[in-house]
Design a protein around this motif. Structure first.
Motif, PDB file in Angstrom:
ATOM      1  N   LEU A 228     -18.634   3.125  51.163  1.00 38.33           N
ATOM      2  CA  LEU A 228     -19.359   4.108  50.354  1.00 38.33           C
ATOM      3  C   LEU A 228     -19.551   5.379  51.173  1.00 38.33           C
ATOM      4  O   LEU A 228     -20.011   5.309  52.314  1.00 38.33           O
ATOM      5  CB  LEU A 228     -20.723   3.517  49.957  1.00 38.33           C
ATOM      6  N   GLY A 229     -19.202   6.524  50.611  1.00 43.01           N
ATOM      7  CA  GLY A 229     -19.403   7.789  51.320  1.00 43.01           C
ATOM      8  C   GLY A 229     -18.252   8.742  51.098  1.00 43.01           C
ATOM      9  O   GLY A 229     -17.273   8.402  50.425  1.00 43.01           O
ATOM     10  N   PRO A 233     -18.065   7.736  55.743  1.00 36.16           N
ATOM     11  CA  PRO A 233     -18.136   6.501  54.955  1.00 36.16           C
ATOM     12  C   PRO A 233     -18.857   5.367  55.686  1.00 36.16           C
ATOM     13  O   PRO A 233     -18.711   5.219  56.899  1.00 36.16           O
ATOM     14  CB  PRO A 233     -16.663   6.151  54.728  1.00 36.16           C
ATOM     15  N   LYS A 234     -19.685   4.625  54.917  1.00 35.09           N
ATOM     16  CA  LYS A 234     -20.409   3.471  55.469  1.00 35.09           C
ATOM     17  C   LYS A 234     -19.756   2.202  54.925  1.00 35.09           C
ATOM     18  O   LYS A 234     -19.250   2.183  53.808  1.00 35.09           O
ATOM     19  CB  LYS A 234     -21.871   3.490  54.991  1.00 35.09           C
ATOM     20  N   MET A 278     -10.836  -1.560  60.241  1.00 40.21           N
ATOM     21  CA  MET A 278      -9.690  -1.467  59.336  1.00 40.21           C
ATOM     22  C   MET A 278     -10.097  -0.851  57.990  1.00 40.21           C
ATOM     23  O   MET A 278      -9.337  -0.075  57.397  1.00 40.21           O
ATOM     24  CB  MET A 278      -9.053  -2.846  59.126  1.00 40.21           C
ATOM     25  N   ALA A 279     -11.300  -1.197  57.514  1.00 35.29           N
ATOM     26  CA  ALA A 279     -11.771  -0.653  56.230  1.00 35.29           C
ATOM     27  C   ALA A 279     -11.904   0.871  56.311  1.00 35.29           C
ATOM     28  O   ALA A 279     -11.497   1.595  55.403  1.00 35.29           O
ATOM     29  CB  ALA A 279     -13.100  -1.293  55.838  1.00 35.29           C
ATOM     30  N   ILE A 280     -12.456   1.353  57.424  1.00 32.77           N
ATOM     31  CA  ILE A 280     -12.617   2.802  57.603  1.00 32.77           C
ATOM     32  C   ILE A 280     -11.258   3.480  57.765  1.00 32.77           C
ATOM     33  O   ILE A 280     -10.998   4.546  57.188  1.00 32.77           O
ATOM     34  CB  ILE A 280     -13.517   3.111  58.835  1.00 32.77           C
ATOM     35  N   ASP A 287      -7.258   9.080  52.391  1.00 37.02           N
ATOM     36  CA  ASP A 287      -8.131  10.224  52.122  1.00 37.02           C
ATOM     37  C   ASP A 287      -9.056   9.921  50.937  1.00 37.02           C
ATOM     38  O   ASP A 287      -9.140  10.688  49.976  1.00 37.02           O
ATOM     39  CB  ASP A 287      -7.297  11.490  51.860  1.00 37.02           C
ATOM     40  N   CYS A 288      -9.723   8.776  51.030  1.00 36.87           N
ATOM     41  CA  CYS A 288     -10.580   8.324  49.933  1.00 36.87           C
ATOM     42  C   CYS A 288     -11.872   9.124  49.854  1.00 36.87           C
ATOM     43  O   CYS A 288     -12.244   9.820  50.804  1.00 36.87           O
ATOM     44  CB  CYS A 288     -10.916   6.845  50.101  1.00 36.87           C
TER      45      CYS A 288
END
Ligand code: ATP
Ligand code: MG
Ligand code: MG
Ligand code: MG
Length: 350
Positions: A228-229, A233-234, A278-280, A287-288
């Motif tokens: 989320l972010g 992003p978190k 990996m998620a980040i 570029d989410c």
């Protein structure tokens, strides 16, 4: 002043019904004291139907199904914009669409052209996240660990069936997972344990897309994380999925209720740290913006990224809101956050 939110749901994809369940769940969590909620239902045929303002949660999905009032796509623009001064009628659009024509950048492109803030990923990340082949190629450039795969288009399958089967069998071993390149909710996905099943599975997947991915089947735990972010992003706690079926298919996701979701997942700090990293990286690679749910396979200490979902489900049994709940963010707070992030990103682009 209350913000006007356009809830956009339904849509032309095979995930139409899931989108309706997602939208129903969002109306149960959204704060009607803060937001004016206008439902916009896109039928399976692609007609846009605006419903009357919602003032309380929808009791069932049927309450959110309206009959058409805009069938000509040329009217969409007038429909979304104010007839009088051409000011946007909505402060934010919340596209709760899954699959093609919604989660794939098409709707995002329309909203960009209309200069309207919208929740979640933009055109590029939506399109790249929806196409499993493009996603895998980008993940590979980013050095993210994933299972081997091959892919081909319907034209190749129709003209060189034997060569495509050989391509699968030379690169992969049974069991294999066959998927339409662009879809979700496990629609069109089958596990193939021999050549006969592989052929059948490929024919099924081609019913949903002109491009198919065949992946190495892996015996592993299935663990997901929510991101989320925008610029910072978190990542949420991890959640494990334990289906009682052969794999996490459509029935086990939404119908039979037997799938166990274990949140937080019982994993070592090392595995958790690897997954977060990996998620980040996946989020940044595509570029989410706003949100993403990242699906992993975990075998011992080894982590494989399976995919990202740029508009994950928000149904009562969906991981994304549950992961945030267990991370200390309630469902209504999550919605507030997503709306704020949409406005923030829109301002950043001006
Ligand atoms: P969604 O968008 O709803 O998460 P999807 O349609 O994009 O789903 P995947 O997540 O790629 O599909 O796969 C669906 C399920 O199939 C997985 O959750 C897992 O149970 C199983 N599966 C997919 N690929 C593999 C694989 N390579 N090895 C083992 N199981 C797999
Ligand atoms: Mg998916
Ligand atoms: Mg999905
Ligand atoms: Mg998945």
């Amino acid at each position: 002043m209350k913000k006007r939110i356009g809830l956009l749901y339904g849509g032309k994809s095979a995930e139409h019904e899931v989108s309706l369940i997602t939208a129903t769940a969002v109306t149960k969590a959204i704060d009607f004291d803060k937001y004016e909620v206008i439902p916009i239902y896109i039928t399976l045929e692609g007609e846009w139907c605006r419903g009357p303002q919602l003032t309380k949660p929808a009791e069932s999905v049927d309450e959110l199904k309206f009959t058409k009032n805009v069938s000509n796509p040329n009217y969409i623009l007038e429909f979304i914009l104010d007839e009088n001064d051409k000011q946007a009628k909505f402060d934010v659009i919340f596209p709760l669409l899954h699959g093609t024509y919604g989660e794939d950048g098409t709707v995002q492109g329309l909203l960009e052209l209309l200069n309207l803030p919208y929740v979640g990923n933009g055109v590029l990340s939506s399109a790249a996240g929806m196409d499993k082949v493009i996603m895998k190629q980008l993940f590979s450039v980013a050095g993210l660990n994933q299972v081997p795969y091959v892919y081909f288009i319907r034209y190749e399958w129709d003209h060189q069936k034997e060569a495509m089967i050989s391509k699968c069998e030379e690169t992969l071993t049974y069991p294999m997972f066959v998927k339409p390149a662009n879809l979700g909710s496990s629609v069109g996905i089958s596990k193939a344990s021999n050549r006969e099943e592989l052929e059948k599975a490929i024919n099924i997947a081609f019913k949903y897309d002109r491009k198919v991915v065949v992946e190495q089947g892996i015996e592993a735990r299935e663990i997901e994380m929510a991101v989320l972010g925008n610029n910072e992003p978190k990542v949420s706690v991890a959640g494990e999925i334990k289906p009682t079926t052969e794999f996490y298919d459509y029935e086990s996701k939404y119908k039979d209720g037997s799938t166990k979701l274990i949140i937080p997942a019982d994993i070592s700090p090392q595995v958790e740290a690897k997954m977060k990293d990996m998620a980040i990286r996946a989020f940044k690679t595509l570029d989410c913006a706003g949100l993403v749910r990242t699906d992993f396979f975990v075998r011992g200490d080894e982590v494989f990224i399976n995919e990202v979902n740029t508009m994950p489900g928000f149904t009562p049994y969906s991981m994304y809101p549950l992961l945030w709940q267990k991370s200390g963010l309630s469902y209504p707070e999550l919605i507030d956050n997503l709306i704020e992030l949409a406005i923030e990103r829109h301002k950043e682009k001006q």
